[in-house]
Structures are given as C-alpha cells and as structure tokens.
Scaffold this active site. Structure first.
Site, mmCIF file in Angstrom:
data_model
loop_
_atom_site.group_PDB
_atom_site.id
_atom_site.type_symbol
_atom_site.label_atom_id
_atom_site.label_comp_id
_atom_site.label_asym_id
_atom_site.label_seq_id
_atom_site.Cartn_x
_atom_site.Cartn_y
_atom_site.Cartn_z
ATOM 1 C CE LYS A 292 110.286 69.855 93.895
ATOM 2 N NZ LYS A 292 111.477 69.009 94.211
ATOM 3 C CB THR B 59 105.769 68.569 91.881
ATOM 4 O OG1 THR B 59 104.360 68.542 91.921
ATOM 5 C CG2 THR B 59 106.224 69.955 92.312
ATOM 6 C CG ASP B 60 101.332 67.531 88.912
ATOM 7 O OD1 ASP B 60 101.610 67.780 90.108
ATOM 8 O OD2 ASP B 60 100.415 66.755 88.584
ATOM 9 C CD GLU B 61 101.410 69.738 94.482
ATOM 10 O OE1 GLU B 61 101.260 70.730 95.201
ATOM 11 O OE2 GLU B 61 101.373 68.566 94.912
ATOM 12 C CE1 TYR C 162 106.939 69.997 97.356
ATOM 13 C CE2 TYR C 162 104.804 69.993 96.269
ATOM 14 C CZ TYR C 162 106.071 69.457 96.425
ATOM 15 O OH TYR C 162 106.480 68.399 95.647
#
Ligand code: NAD
Length: 356
Positions: free
Chosen positions: A167, A137-139, A163
């Site tokens: 990741k 993810t970009d997060e 989260y």
C-alpha cells in the site's frame, strides 16, 4: 447538484468499504460505475441495493488490465475515480505476498496509467474537474509506540507487513503521478473500518460470528495491540468529501478518535452478545477468548490524528465505538443470508485469519 450527474468510477466496489461507498454515492445522487475483479473478498450481494438503481453500473474487471480500464473510463465518461481495489488481509500477505504486489502495486500503476491517458484526452472543464482519489491505510506509517502521539499526514512511511509495504508503494506511485505528470491526485489514509458487509476473515466479524457459534475467539499475543476504529458509513462520507473537496496533491488522514486494544474490542463484543443472546447455562463469552502466537511484524499501535480533515473539510466521526459496534453486531445478527455462505467457504479452503 447539476442536471448531469457526476460519474464516479469506484474500483473494488464489491468489497467492504467499496460497497459502502457505492451505496453512499448512489444515495447522494451520483452515477456510480463499480469495477471489481470479484476475488474471494468481492461480493455482489453487498451492492444488491445499488443494482436496481439506474445510476449504477457494474463491470467485472481487473485493475491490472490497463486497456480494459481505459475502455471503461471512456465508455462511461467517468468524471472522477475512487480507487479502493486491493488485496487487504495482512495474514494472507504474509502467507503469499505476490498477489499483493501484483494488485496493489502493479494494479495501481496500471490504473494510474489508464487514468492519465484518459485525463489527457479530456478537454476544458472535464479535464479541470477530473480527480483520482487513491484510498490507503494508516498501516503505511508502521509501528507506533504506545506512548507516542498519533500519525499526521507528515509522519514518515515505515510499513511493517507485505500488505502495508504494497500500500505504501501504491501511495508513492499515486503521488508521483501527480508530481511528474500533473494528474490531479488526492490520497487518504484511514484507520481500521468496521461495520456491515465486512468479509468474515477480519477481526470484528470473525469474533462476532465465532462467539455466536460458541467457537474459540483467537487474539494475537496478549491482545494489547491498539487500533483506531472508524465505522464504515463515516468512512464512506469522509471519502466522498476527499474526492469532491480535497486539495489536489494533498493527503488526508481519516480516523475515528476511537483507539481500543484488540482485547478490549473482543471483550466488548462478548459483553454485547451476552446481553443480546444470553448463553444458556453458561458464563460470559469472554471464556471463549484464546490467546494465540503473535503475528510476525505485528505493529503495536496505529493512531490517526484527523485534525486536517476535520479542519479543512468539516468532517468528523459520528457516534462512539460502543454505539457503532452495537449496530454492527445487530446487523450481523439480522443478516445471516449475507455471511452464512461465506462462513461455509471456510470448508472450501478459504483461510480465515484474525487480521484487523
Ligand atoms: P476488501 O478486501 O473488502 O475489498 C477489496 C475489493 O477489491 C474486493 O471487492 C476485491 O474483489 C477487489 N479487488 C481485488 N483485487 C482486484 C483487482 N485486481 N482488480 C479489481 N478489483 C480487485 O477491502 P476493504 O477492506 O474494503 O478495503 C478497501 C480499500 O481501503 C483498500 O485499498 C484498503 O487498503 C483500504 N483500507 C481499508 C481499511 C479497512 O479497515 N478495511 C482501512 C484503511 C484503508
């Protein structure tokens, strides 16, 4: 494509993006082995169309079960792995981070370990052709100020939530398994996806369904947080390209070039629903918007620079956010058979948050 179909093992294929990937790969002539633990977020109804296809197999399994994963890789003679299985809801990660570390970190480690053992057993052409695609993810890049440019593949990792931290850890493991053991790994980091079959505890389906049912539309803070939105079919196509043509050891940012504030997304949904299902004697559904206390560690903005995947793999997002969200709303209006039972689970203790 050659006579022998390439077998792709998709982990998390009963989830939102994984099910779109399964449908997409089957349509494009691959053999698909879907491995999913069927947590609250996994739903075999999402892959109902694949079930009837002879090129599709489903295994209920946990990615933390290293030997179980190795058995499936061997039995199904898997050619490439696309790893999507994860815990994905940011609010849930704040309430209970342990399962995020277990699945996203320990699970990714176990799967990498199984894939490495399997890859080492493969000979010649099969070994050369094997890939492990880690989907992320970009997060992982963390909070992006409103006035900055977008995340590139060289942006530093600075995750803000349990989260995104889990990741980020899994991305580092995947990269390390390539650098240290030579496992042919590719990584992708993508922006927020939306579309059919998204579990109704994520922002877009939650807002569509609450708005339909005349319930409050919760928006964190003042709604100014910005996300880049990518329709799930475009996402699945990009993931296939990364799996098939991505350079080993590289990562690819996948984005829709569609930045919108959360408030703009919610207002767009209200306006389209007002047009498709006018409220009887009432004003706009925008009246249902309710601002709630902000989430701790809420990143202001995510934005993806997709130039690398556009340039190197020839992919770009199709359509606009406005056309994609219209199609998504139309899908939810036509498919209550899918989301109806999941909405009912709210009463059985499933937490519905407003995570994007
Ligand atoms: P999802 O929550 O809809 O689905 C996750 C799936 O993984 C479910 O089917 C679940 O049953 C399965 N799963 C969970 N734990 C498992 C385990 N231990 N073993 C096997 N299966 C397990 O998630 P999603 O939104 O489809 O996201 C898929 C992947 O894409 C994730 O890795 C996520 O980090 C990444 N991603 C998602 C988005 C997004 O906007 N949704 C954006 C970028 C990246």
């Amino acid at each position: 494509m050659s006579e022998t179909k390439l077998t792709v093992m998709v982990t998390g294929g009963a989830g939102f993006i994984g099910s779109a990937v399964c449908r997409h790969l089957i349509r494009n002539g691959y053999r698909v082995v879907n491995v999913d633990k069927l947590t609250y977020a996994g739903n075999l109804d999402s892959v109902r169309d694949c079930n009837v296809n002879p090129n599709y197999r489903f295994y209920k399994g946990d990615i933390c079960d290293r030997n179980g994963m190795l058995d499936i890789l061997r039995t199904e003679r898997v050619g490439r792995v696309m790893h999507l299985a994860a815990e994905t809801h940011v609010d849930r990660s704040i309430d209970g981070p342990a399962v995020f570390l277990q699945t996203n970190v320990v699970g990714t480690f176990s799967l990498l370990d199984a894939a490495l053992a399997y890859w080492r057993e493969l000979g010649g052409a099969n070994q050369a052709s094997f890939r492990f695609h880690h989907v992320s993810t970009d997060e992982v890049y963390g909070d992006l100020p409103f006035e900055s440019g977008a995340f590139t593949e060289a942006s530093p990792y600075a995750p803000s939530s349990p989260y995104s931290a889990s990741k980020a850890a899994s991305d580092h493991l995947a990269r390390a398994w390539h650098q240290t053991y030579g496992l042919p790994v590719v990584i992708s980091n993508s922006s927020n996806s939306y579309g059919p079959y998204q579990f109704p505890d994520k922002l877009i389906p939650l807002i569509i369904l609450n708005a339909l049912e005349e319930q409050a539309l919760p928006v964190y803070g003042n709604g100014a947080n910005v996300r880049d939105w990518l329709c799930v079919e475009d996402h699945a196509q990009a993931l296939e390209l990364v799996l098939m043509r991505g350079q080993i050891g590289e990562s690819y940012n996948i984005g829709g070039r569609a930045e919108r504030s959360n408030l703009a997304v919610v207002r767009t949904i209200c306006d389209i629903l007002d047009e498709k299902r006018p409220r009887q004697g009432l004003g706009s559904r925008r009246d249902l918007i309710s601002f709630v206390a902000d989430r701790p560690g809420h990143d202001r903005r995510y934005a993806i620079d997709p130039c690398k995947i556009e340039r190197e793999l020839g992919w770009s997002a199709s359509g606009t956010f406005e056309s994609g969200i219209r199609e998504t709303i139309a899908w939810y209006l036509a498919n209550e058979w899918w989301w109806g039972p999941l909405r009912c689970e709210r009463h059985a203790g499933v937490r519905l948050g407003i995570s994007e």
